[in-house]
Write a protein that holds these residues in place. Structure first.
Motif, PDB file in Angstrom:
ATOM      1  N   ILE A 154       7.024 -14.683   2.681  1.00  0.00           N
ATOM      2  CA  ILE A 154       7.774 -13.810   1.839  1.00  0.00           C
ATOM      3  C   ILE A 154       6.584 -13.233   0.548  1.00  0.00           C
ATOM      4  CG2 ILE A 154       9.557 -13.448  -0.017  1.00  0.00           C
ATOM      5  CD1 ILE A 154      11.464 -15.362   2.134  1.00  0.00           C
ATOM      6  N   TYR A 155       6.033 -14.742   0.498  1.00  0.00           N
ATOM      7  CA  TYR A 155       5.384 -14.084  -0.736  1.00  0.00           C
ATOM      8  C   TYR A 155       4.404 -13.252   0.023  1.00  0.00           C
ATOM      9  CZ  TYR A 155       1.047 -14.766  -3.581  1.00  0.00           C
ATOM     10  OH  TYR A 155       0.018 -14.688  -4.774  1.00  0.00           O
ATOM     11  N   LEU A 156       3.607 -12.927   0.900  1.00  0.00           N
ATOM     12  CA  LEU A 156       3.056 -12.155   1.550  1.00  0.00           C
ATOM     13  C   LEU A 156       3.261 -10.476   1.691  1.00  0.00           C
ATOM     14  CD1 LEU A 156       0.734 -14.259   3.653  1.00  0.00           C
ATOM     15  CD2 LEU A 156       0.527 -13.543   1.403  1.00  0.00           C
ATOM     16  N   ALA A 157       5.020 -10.527   1.579  1.00  0.00           N
ATOM     17  CA  ALA A 157       5.871  -9.210   1.843  1.00  0.00           C
ATOM     18  C   ALA A 157       5.114  -8.012   0.457  1.00  0.00           C
ATOM     19  CB  ALA A 157       7.189  -9.313   1.548  1.00  0.00           C
ATOM     20  N   LEU A 171       4.197 -26.644  -0.935  1.00  0.00           N
ATOM     21  CA  LEU A 171       4.025 -25.741  -1.295  1.00  0.00           C
ATOM     22  C   LEU A 171       4.468 -24.433  -1.369  1.00  0.00           C
ATOM     23  CD1 LEU A 171       1.105 -26.559   1.174  1.00  0.00           C
ATOM     24  CD2 LEU A 171       0.743 -26.561  -0.694  1.00  0.00           C
ATOM     25  N   ALA A 172       5.653 -24.901  -0.710  1.00  0.00           N
ATOM     26  CA  ALA A 172       7.063 -23.060  -0.929  1.00  0.00           C
ATOM     27  C   ALA A 172       7.154 -23.003  -2.414  1.00  0.00           C
ATOM     28  CB  ALA A 172       7.778 -23.805   0.288  1.00  0.00           C
ATOM     29  N   SER A 175       5.454 -18.675  -7.952  1.00  0.00           N
ATOM     30  CA  SER A 175       4.357 -17.640  -8.226  1.00  0.00           C
ATOM     31  C   SER A 175       4.228 -16.543  -8.560  1.00  0.00           C
ATOM     32  CB  SER A 175       2.603 -18.592  -7.626  1.00  0.00           C
ATOM     33  OG  SER A 175       3.334 -17.468  -6.380  1.00  0.00           O
ATOM     34  N   PRO A 176       4.939 -15.284  -8.814  1.00  0.00           N
ATOM     35  CA  PRO A 176       4.877 -14.345  -9.288  1.00  0.00           C
ATOM     36  C   PRO A 176       5.234 -14.327 -10.421  1.00  0.00           C
ATOM     37  CG  PRO A 176       6.123 -14.485  -6.780  1.00  0.00           C
ATOM     38  CD  PRO A 176       5.388 -15.543  -7.384  1.00  0.00           C
ATOM     39  N   ALA A 233      -0.135 -13.791 -14.250  1.00  0.00           N
ATOM     40  CA  ALA A 233      -1.681 -13.319 -13.645  1.00  0.00           C
ATOM     41  C   ALA A 233      -1.656 -13.776 -12.219  1.00  0.00           C
ATOM     42  CB  ALA A 233      -2.788 -14.764 -14.300  1.00  0.00           C
ATOM     43  N   ILE A 234      -0.963 -14.069 -11.789  1.00  0.00           N
ATOM     44  CA  ILE A 234      -0.545 -14.546 -10.216  1.00  0.00           C
ATOM     45  C   ILE A 234       0.355 -12.801  -9.466  1.00  0.00           C
ATOM     46  CG2 ILE A 234       0.433 -15.483  -7.750  1.00  0.00           C
ATOM     47  CD1 ILE A 234      -0.388 -18.069  -9.212  1.00  0.00           C
ATOM     48  N   GLY A 235       1.599 -13.206 -10.113  1.00  0.00           N
ATOM     49  CA  GLY A 235       2.345 -11.333 -10.335  1.00  0.00           C
ATOM     50  C   GLY A 235       1.815 -10.449 -10.301  1.00  0.00           C
TER      51      GLY A 235
END
Lengths: 155, 503
Positions: free
Chosen positions: B159-162, B476-477, B483-484, B488-490
């Motif tokens: 989902i993060y890498l979507a 980690l999940a 994180s988004p 900065a990460i978003g």
């Protein structure tokens, strides 16, 4: 035209509500002994929250995005609708007509719907493809494709 | 010593004439599929699944694996010659590969893509051989809480890498989990969401769903537009890259390989992300970043090696943990199950011939691909000229016959058509199919492990946090999912999203 995310999120909201009802009807059980509806119910709750968020974000989005979505939906729908109907009809008629007749009709239609060529070419290409597919799947792999009309005529 | 013994076992399986034939058919069809825009490896593997029913599980899996990594090779040809990626992992190869072709350097671009793919593919197999055994041993210690948390982590990475909105990816993931619950409850055998249809008692079939989403959905989308393809008209000669080309590309090859291998292991990582990250990395590290996008050979070497290494790395979670990391691997898992084999930590012990046979066949397959790709480029160019009006009825016909051959059920054809429309609409509304498929496959395992964990802990969720491995996976999940929200990460994620949409 409405923002596409508004339409899609409304669909998810309705689906989420259905999941909540279906999950509840299947019984939730307890935390120490979760029942069949447990995961469906909670999936519905989470989906409701997420689709609600998409809905609210779509309401807040500015015109730029809306403009892009208009362009995205401006393409031709006709081919898509015709092909989908043809595929559904194919599935419906597969048993009564049999693989050979039904598939020939479908291919004939598909070759005509998109940049059509001359009739004779369409007919022989469709027939050739049906025969090759039949030989590979039915004769070689033994897939037992439906006989339909041809089966009746042979009896 | 053990490794050599296992390798011997593997080669004794892979070198059997029938398995060599299946390997050849797999990599040949894989390359062909990679060349043809409009049908990806998922669709091709679904279509060819019925062809494997009469074969042994070893031959079947050797062929299906061959289609997967073969498609990664073939995808670069269309990117370089037509500026249309044959499959998603070759999108970035268009940027410099096509420019090289326009400058009359199509030969070295194609050659570098083939050699880069070969080197990376071979390294990935070596990595797979070294990493898989200890990981499988380690995974034997996993209990239901660890498996549950690992699957949550897997889905979170995906989902993060979507490519688009994470919210939308989460929604399709939830839909996948719900689809996985259709049929009999695995714990108490109660029917769920079958709506009185006998056909749904065993659940929704994986193949109709995948063929619908990725086969029919793709065709419907393409029918809206006229696909226009024009190959580069200059004669292709000198496929071997020059010494200067090699010098310019050597670090890109090495970095792309290592990066691709590790990104391939991550659920949801796969070839697409690996190739994009590799391209961005090469551009950043290059002394001449201005050359990128104008025909830099490192811009071909990096992404091509990355996507092939990722294809190898993606086998690790499947073979050691029984967890698929992307839609292609999910389908491969379906093939394992159809042939009565459960992939996971016990696979290596229970079926060493199959495990090592599939791995060593990849060595052989990579050599076949190198031999195939270079001299057969002329044929691939001819294949590119097949018009879409001929191609799409063939794809639809193979989808229909393929689905019917697997289950002999007309109901499954309806399911496939239904998911074809869903796949089409999902693309229109910018929802991704990959999270749905992964969640659909992992959903039943996730549910069973969640319920077993709760039964074990008498209803306390603390079991997931008190067991160290499970706690690490969940932490980690959580980091990935929130994180988004960190600006900065978003922002960085948004940039990657925009880049990957530029296909």
């Amino acid at each position: 035209m409405k923002h596409p995310d508004l339409i899609s999120s409304l669909f998810w909201i309705v689906l989420a509500l259905c999941l909540i009802i279906w999950g509840y009807a299947l019984e939730l059980g307890t935390l120490s002994e979760p029942e069949s509806g447990f995961i469906i119910f909670w999936a519905g709750i989470i989906m409701l929250g997420l689709s609600g968020a998409v809905f609210i974000m779509a309401l807040r989005e500015k015109d730029k995005r809306l403009e892009r979505s208009r362009q995205r939906f401006g393409a031709s729908w006709r081919n898509v609708i015709w092909v989908t109907i043809a595929l559904a009809l194919y599935a419906y008629l597969l048993s009564p007509l049999g693989f050979l007749v039904d598939t020939f009709l479908l291919l004939f239609f598909l070759f005509r719907v998109y940049e059509p060529r001359k009739w004779p070419t369409t007919i022989w290409v469709s027939a050739l493809m049906v025969i090759v597919t039949y030989l590979v799947f039915d004769v070689w792999l033994g897939s037992q494709l439906p006989k339909g009309l041809l089966d009746l005529s042979w009896r | 010593m053990d490794l050599f013994h296992y390798l011997g076992t593997g080669f004794s399986v892979a070198l059997q004439p029938i398995n060599l034939l299946y390997c050849f058919v797999g990599v040949f069809i894989g390359t062909l599929i990679g060349v043809l825009p409009g049908i990806g490896p998922v669709g091709a593997m679904s279509l060819l699944l019925p062809l494997t029913f009469k074969s042994t599980p070893e031959s079947a899996l050797i062929m299906l694996a061959g289609i997967y990594y073969g498609s990664m090779y073939g995808g670069s040809t269309t990117s370089i010659l037509v500026n249309i990626p044959g499959e998603a992992a070759s999108v970035v190869t268009c940027l410099d590969g096509y420019q090289m072709a326009l400058q009359g350097r199509a030969g070295p671009a194609l050659g570098m893509a083939a050699f880069g793919s070969f080197i990376a593919g071979t390294f990935a197999i070596l990595g797979l051989m070294l990493v898989a055994p200890p990981l499988a041993e380690f995974a034997l210690r996993f209990g239901p809480p660890e498996y549950f948390s690992l699957m949550v982590l897997g889905m979170s990475i995906l989902i993060y890498l979507a490519h688009g909105s994470m919210l939308k990816a989460l929604i399709t993931g939830i839909l996948g989990i719900v689809l996985g619950t259709v049929g009999l409850d695995p714990i108490n055998a109660k029917t769920r969401l079958t709506f009185g249809r006998m056909e749904l008692m065993d659940g929704v079939g994986l193949v109709p769903v995948i063929m619908g989403l990725f086969g029919i959905g793709e065709v419907l989308l393409n029918l809206e537009q006229i696909l226009f393809r024009e190959t580069v008209k200059t004669k292709i000669r000198g496929l071997l890259p020059s010494a200067e080309d090699w010098l310019e590309s050597k670090w890109a090859l090495i970095r792309g390989t290592v990066l691709g291998f590790f990104l391939g292991i991550l659920p949801g990582g796969g070839g697409v992300i690996a190739s994009f990250v590799s391209y961005a990395l090469e551009k950043k590290l290059s002394r001449h970043p201005e050359r990128f996008g104008k025909g830099a050979i490192a811009g071909v070497a990096g992404p091509e090696s990355a996507n092939n290494a990722a294809a190898g790395g993606a086998f690790i979670p499947l073979l050691t943990l029984g967890i698929p990391t992307n839609a292609v691997i999910a389908l491969l898992m379906g093939a394992f199950l159809i042939h009565g084999i459960t992939p996971g930590p016990l696979l290596m012990k229970q079926s060493p011939g199959l495990f090592w046979g599939v791995i060593t066949s990849m060595y052989i397959g990579n050599i076949m691909l190198l031999i195939l790709n270079l001299p057969l480029i002329g044929i691939w160019i001819q294949v590119l000229k097949i018009p879409y009006r001929i191609l799409f009825p063939i794809i639809l016909l193979l989808c229909l016959v393929g689905v019917y051959s697997i289950s002999h059920s007309i109901f499954d054809i309806y399911v496939m058509i239904g998911f074809g429309v869903v796949g089409y609409l999902m693309k229109k509304f910018e929802y991704e199919g990959a999270p749905l498929i992964l969640a659909f496959i992992l959903g039943p395992m996730l549910e069973v492990n969640l319920r077993r964990s709760l039964i074990m802990s008498h209803g306390s969720f603390s079991i997931f946090f008190l067991r160290p491995l499970s706690a690490i996976f969940l932490l980690l999940a959580l980091i990935l999912l929130i994180s988004p929200l960190i600006p900065a990460i978003g922002k960085k994620r948004e940039v990657v999203t925009i880049l990957s949409k530029q296909d």
